[in-house]
Design an enzyme around this catalytic site. Structure first.
Site, PDB file in Angstrom:
ATOM      1  N   ASP A  12      -9.634  11.808  11.315  1.00 22.37           N
ATOM      2  CA  ASP A  12      -9.469  11.386   9.915  1.00 22.37           C
ATOM      3  C   ASP A  12     -10.179  10.051   9.680  1.00 22.37           C
ATOM      4  O   ASP A  12      -9.618   9.134   9.065  1.00 22.37           O
ATOM      5  CB  ASP A  12      -7.986  11.282   9.557  1.00 22.37           C
ATOM      6  CG  ASP A  12      -7.751  11.344   8.046  1.00 22.37           C
ATOM      7  OD1 ASP A  12      -8.664  11.801   7.325  1.00 22.37           O
ATOM      8  OD2 ASP A  12      -6.672  10.943   7.595  1.00 22.37           O
TER       9      ASP A  12
ATOM     10  N   GLY B 197       0.822  -1.206   0.000  1.00 21.21           N
ATOM     11  CA  GLY B 197       0.000   0.000   0.000  1.00 21.21           C
ATOM     12  C   GLY B 197       0.853   1.252   0.000  1.00 21.21           C
ATOM     13  O   GLY B 197       2.054   1.213   0.275  1.00 21.21           O
TER      14      GLY B 197
ATOM     15  N   PHE C   4       1.599   9.087   4.403  1.00 21.65           N
ATOM     16  CA  PHE C   4       2.758   8.874   5.259  1.00 21.65           C
ATOM     17  C   PHE C   4       3.934   8.340   4.454  1.00 21.65           C
ATOM     18  O   PHE C   4       5.071   8.734   4.630  1.00 21.65           O
ATOM     19  CB  PHE C   4       2.368   7.883   6.364  1.00 21.65           C
ATOM     20  CG  PHE C   4       3.429   7.665   7.403  1.00 21.65           C
ATOM     21  CD1 PHE C   4       4.478   6.786   7.173  1.00 21.65           C
ATOM     22  CD2 PHE C   4       3.374   8.322   8.614  1.00 21.65           C
ATOM     23  CE1 PHE C   4       5.449   6.573   8.139  1.00 21.65           C
ATOM     24  CE2 PHE C   4       4.343   8.113   9.582  1.00 21.65           C
ATOM     25  CZ  PHE C   4       5.382   7.237   9.349  1.00 21.65           C
ATOM     26  N   GLY C   5       3.674   7.422   3.552  1.00 21.79           N
ATOM     27  CA  GLY C   5       4.733   6.792   2.769  1.00 21.79           C
ATOM     28  C   GLY C   5       4.269   5.471   2.200  1.00 21.79           C
ATOM     29  O   GLY C   5       3.106   5.314   1.838  1.00 21.79           O
TER      30      GLY C   5
ATOM     31  N   LYS D  43       4.941   0.496   7.883  1.00 26.19           N
ATOM     32  CA  LYS D  43       4.701   1.762   7.186  1.00 26.19           C
ATOM     33  C   LYS D  43       5.937   2.636   7.350  1.00 26.19           C
ATOM     34  O   LYS D  43       6.290   3.022   8.460  1.00 26.19           O
ATOM     35  CB  LYS D  43       3.457   2.444   7.753  1.00 26.19           C
ATOM     36  CG  LYS D  43       3.015   3.667   6.981  1.00 26.19           C
ATOM     37  CD  LYS D  43       1.563   4.040   7.257  1.00 26.19           C
ATOM     38  CE  LYS D  43       1.278   4.422   8.678  1.00 26.19           C
ATOM     39  NZ  LYS D  43      -0.073   5.002   8.842  1.00 26.19           N
TER      40      LYS D  43
ATOM     41  N   VAL E 138       3.755   1.252   2.496  1.00 28.50           N
ATOM     42  CA  VAL E 138       3.519   0.169   3.449  1.00 28.50           C
ATOM     43  C   VAL E 138       4.046  -1.127   2.843  1.00 28.50           C
ATOM     44  O   VAL E 138       3.687  -1.493   1.719  1.00 28.50           O
ATOM     45  CB  VAL E 138       2.020   0.030   3.785  1.00 28.50           C
ATOM     46  CG1 VAL E 138       1.821  -1.049   4.846  1.00 28.50           C
ATOM     47  CG2 VAL E 138       1.454   1.355   4.261  1.00 28.50           C
TER      48      VAL E 138
END
Length: 864
Positions: free
Chosen positions: A684, A567, A571-572, A587, A574
């Site tokens: 969120d 994924g 954030f970045g 992650k 996974v």
């Protein structure tokens, strides 16, 4: 629905002839061969004699490819090469057109296994800021053609390819053909070509030069029809439509003279609105004792008066008001009247469906201004393509825009080109951004003077020109604006801030001394901070628990050198990993992450102290100089959004499973609100942050934006954060965050679970899912809300209950929303009701459970 009728006969013959002459010389035509080398441009295509040019000057990026060799001999030249886009999400062609002009716009995609992967691409096609359609080469075969008739809103037309998955967007050709303004007019929006037939026993397609507008006519003849034709010239009395002679000289009629002439077709979407254009010319010798008269019937309803075609003269029938077809099945019939001795006939038939492009393009003057600025500085940013402001997810880097609603053109209000390596002077085109409030050109290599036109930009509140090589005096008018409140930053330039002479020598000496003192103070501060971190600074030694901390080397081993990507997010990336023989999700923070260390720290600290079966478990974290990473339990089924959106490999969730996921997610959020001390607002909540295990157990994830409530339950002021579409409008307006902000977001998730619809879909008339649901509920139509992939296999009673609950959650007034404990209670009841329905559908479940919370009467469902 009343249908307007219209028969166009001979009129304005001279204008028509002039129009034909203009069309035949390709005036106004744009024909791009995408991927064609510039040194091969232009060329005339052998069959049509159309002039094609390279697309290189109309697109910023992309690479060129060739279809595989065994296809070359079968294809026309424009389809033998292509351009593909491995970089960026949105890549756009920018074409200069005439504003308020009716254009036929045709786009062709021919995959041709150019990459040798046999992986048919799937991506979205946009017209300006609006989605046009999804191009799916896997469903449509190797070639896909999309055509619309559209009136341009400005002098610039953007056609964009948007990457939506792992495959790479590609394109073969783009063709624009101007039409007369008063032809092919939709009641609202534009027309999307469904098909264009002419009736013949030939196999030949007809287009330019036979058709001066370069429409593509597809041959069609059915077994129950008789083909007829003539060599006689057919008079074209249809001003502006100009059907080709090869189309008018051929036709069809029923083989059995008593039968109607019938054409049926299925729409792609049952609710599509249909426009039809029927071309008729009498091309047979009709005797004095013979009559040809017929009615036009659509879906068993007569739409035109009895009609007698004129000998060797073309006429067109069309509907100004769109028609709908029940269940998406359409039937057109030409039925002879009792007076008629001859069967009906037809020469050609065009079918269109209405398509809406609701989002207005950014104000044209703003677009021209920012593109001139881009050209002045030679900016080549991959995000600077297409519309600068909308859709929001493709906002140009460095811009902020004022977007009021879809019908109002957005305006650019902030331009930030700081640290962009700019050279040269401040361009005058900036003053054409007349609504600009903030201008940041700091930390570049700009030279020349500070222009006086900046003082005339009445909405400017902040101007940052620091860190450049500007010289001269700051204009007095700009200094006057500064006295009135304008924030003007011009330090680190060779600029005199006051009028008159340059700085005297004494002043320079004083300045040098001051600089030396400042440097000394900064050195002392730096030394002190090295000795003792300030209380307000986020430090990497502040985590309370070290027993779950891993090194970056450990993370590398867990992921087998970051081998398997499962994924990507804000954030970045996974990765799938393994820790102590247990599967894990790791992650890793990207260096370009929009989030960063503060949110990383928030998530780690929260998950180290908060534990619940409906919250994703944190196994550990990495926080060293080499990188940051979060290590979670692996949720094998991915996120909820993937299953609702029909991602390949994801199964359709049954109604009981959807209710179970909704309940478990609600329990997780309820725990944050009531079970934690201090209480926590997630901030969120969305379907991508609800993860599913192999058994479809739901857990809440991603706590980087979470906030603790140290005092009571009252709303607290904070910087607005969240995801567009899920964001509480009251929180967005007031910046006051409360538990009810999560409730609103969860209500949006419930609507996704019920409908399977995207939260924001610009192809819908009501693009926001809350507005879309409210509109449908006005008619009490539950079936139009529930995901069609369920094929009506759901419990109506619990479905209504969940819809009611969702709409109460998304009430615009937070006080009118339920709390999460009430939400959990109602969902428990819904699941119980659904379980009874599932076990025995003979049991009468028509008496619904009443919602025990207040529901806004304006959006409450009105029927069951």
């Amino acid at each position: 629905m009343d249908t307007c009728t219209r028969l166009l006969f001979a009129a304005c013959a001279t204008l028509s002839i002039l129009h034909l002459v203009q069309s035949q010389n390709q005036q106004g035509f744009i024909s791009l061969d995408c991927g064609l080398a510039s040194n091969e441009s232009p060329y005339n295509e052998a069959n049509s004699n159309l002039t094609y040019i390279s697309d290189a000057d109309f697109i910023q990026g992309g690479k060129t490819g060739n279809v595989q060799k065994d296809l070359l001999m079968k294809l026309r030249k424009p389809y033998t090469v292509l351009r593909y886009f491995p970089d960026g999400i949105r890549n756009c062609y920018s074409l200069n057109v005439k504003q308020d002009t009716n254009y036929l716009i045709r786009v062709m995609f021919r995959y041709g296994n150019y990459d040798g992967l046999n992986n048919s691409p799937r991506f979205d096609l946009y017209l300006g800021p609006n989605i046009w359609t999804t191009i799916d080469m896997g469903k449509s075969g190797d070639g896909v053609l999309e055509e619309i008739i559209h009136i341009t809103r400005s002098n610039i037309l953007d056609i964009c390819l948007v990457k939506t998955g792992t495959s790479t967007p590609m394109i073969s050709s783009i063709e624009l053909r101007p039409l007369l303004y008063d032809t092919y007019i939709a009641q609202t929006g534009s027309l999307r070509n469904y098909n264009r037939f002419y009736f013949t026993d030939s196999n030949n397609y007809i287009r330019y030069p036979q058709d001066v507008h370069d429409r593509i006519w597809v041959p069609l003849i059915l077994p129950e029809w008789t083909h007829i034709n003539t060599s006689h010239h057919v008079i074209d009395s249809i001003d502006g439509y100009d059907p080709p002679q090869d189309v008018l000289r051929t036709g069809a009629m029923p083989a059995n003279a008593s039968d109607p002439m019938t054409i049926t077709w299925n729409l792609k979407t049952a609710t599509d609105q249909v426009y039809g254009y029927i071309y008729i010319a009498e091309i047979m010798e009709v005797q004095a004792n013979e009559t040809r008269e017929f009615e036009v019937v659509v879906n068993n309803k007569v739409h035109f008066d009895p009609f007698r075609p004129t000998r060797f003269e073309a006429q067109v029938m069309f509907n100004n008001v769109p028609l709908t077809c029940e269940g998406g099945f359409c039937r057109l019939q030409l039925i002879k009247t009792p007076k008629s001795t001859l069967p009906p006939l037809m020469n050609a038939f065009e079918i269109f469906t209405g398509i809406e492009f609701p989002q207005s393009e950014t104000n044209q003057n703003d677009v021209i201004a920012v593109k001139n600025i881009q050209a002045s500085y030679g900016l080549n940013r991959i995000s600077w393509q297409g519309d600068p402001c909308v859709p929001k997810q493709f906002l140009w880097t460095g811009l902020s825009c004022n977007v009021i609603d879809v019908s109002t053109p957005p305006r650019i209000v902030k331009l930030d080109l700081s640290s962009s390596g700019l050279n040269g002077v401040i361009p005058p085109s900036i003053q054409n951004l007349t609504q600009l409030q903030e201008l940041d050109l700091s930390q570049n290599n700009l030279t020349g003077k500070v222009p006086e036109f900046l003082a005339k930009m009445k909405y400017l509140l902040v101007i940052n020109l620091s860190g450049n090589k500007l010289s001269g005096l700051v204009p007095q008018a700009l200094l006057d604006r500064k006295k009135e409140g304008l924030k003007l930053l011009v330090d680190e330039n060779m600029i005199c801030v006051s009028c008159g002479t340059r700085f005297p020598t004494a002043a320079v000496a004083a300045s040098v001394s001051a600089v030396a003192i400042i440097i000394l103070v900064l050195v002392l501060i730096f030394v002190l901070r090295r000795r003792k971190p300030s209380a307000g600074k986020v430090t990497r030694s502040s985590f309370k628990s070290e027993n779950r901390r891993f090194t970056y080397s450990d993370v590398n081993k867990m992921t087998n050198n970051f081998q398997v990507v499962i994924g990507k997010g804000g954030f970045g990336v996974v990765y799938q990993g393994c820790l102590n023989n247990e599967q894990a999700a790791i992650k890793v923070l990207s260096h370009s992450s929009a989030q960063g260390y503060k949110e990383f720290k928030t998530e780690v600290e929260l998950l180290l102290r908060v534990h619940h079966e409906k919250l994703v478990s944190l196994i550990g974290y990495c926080d060293d100089d080499n990188g940051l990473a979060l290590i979670y339990e692996l949720m094998g089924k991915g996120n909820l959004k993937e299953h609702l959106s029909g991602k390949p490999g994801c199964s359709v969730l049954s109604w009981p499973i959807r209710l179970k996921i909704a309940l478990e997610s609600a329990i997780g959020i309820e725990y944050l609100h009531t079970g934690c001390k201090p209480k926590i607002v997630h901030r969120d909540v969305k379907s991508t942050n609800i993860l599913l295990s192999e058994e479809f157990e739901a857990k809440i994830a991603d706590f980087g934006l979470s906030r603790s409530f140290l005092i009571g339950n009252e709303a607290q002021p904070t910087v607005v954060a969240g995801t567009f579409g899920y964001l509480d409008p009251e929180y967005h307006k007031t910046s006051l965050l409360s538990m009810k902000s999560d409730v609103y977001s969860f209500g949006v998730v419930l609507l996704e679970i019920i409908s399977g619809q995207d939260v924001i879909d610009l192809s819908r008339e009501n693009c926001n899912i809350v507005e879309w649901t409210s509109f449908i509920l006005e008619n009490g139509d539950i079936e139009s809300i529930v995901d069609p992939n369920l094929h009506q296999d759901y419990d109506t009673s619990s479905a209504w209950k969940v819809v009611e609950l969702a709409m109460s959650c998304v009430n615009r007034t937070s006080k009118e929303r339920p709390n999460m404990s009430q939400v959990v209670h109602v969902l428990n009841e819904c699941l119980e009701t659904c379980e009874k329905w599932r076990k025995s559908q003979e049991v009468d479940l028509s008496s619904p459970l009443e919602l025990s919370i207040v529901v806004d009467t304006e959006i409450n469902p009105k029927a069951r």
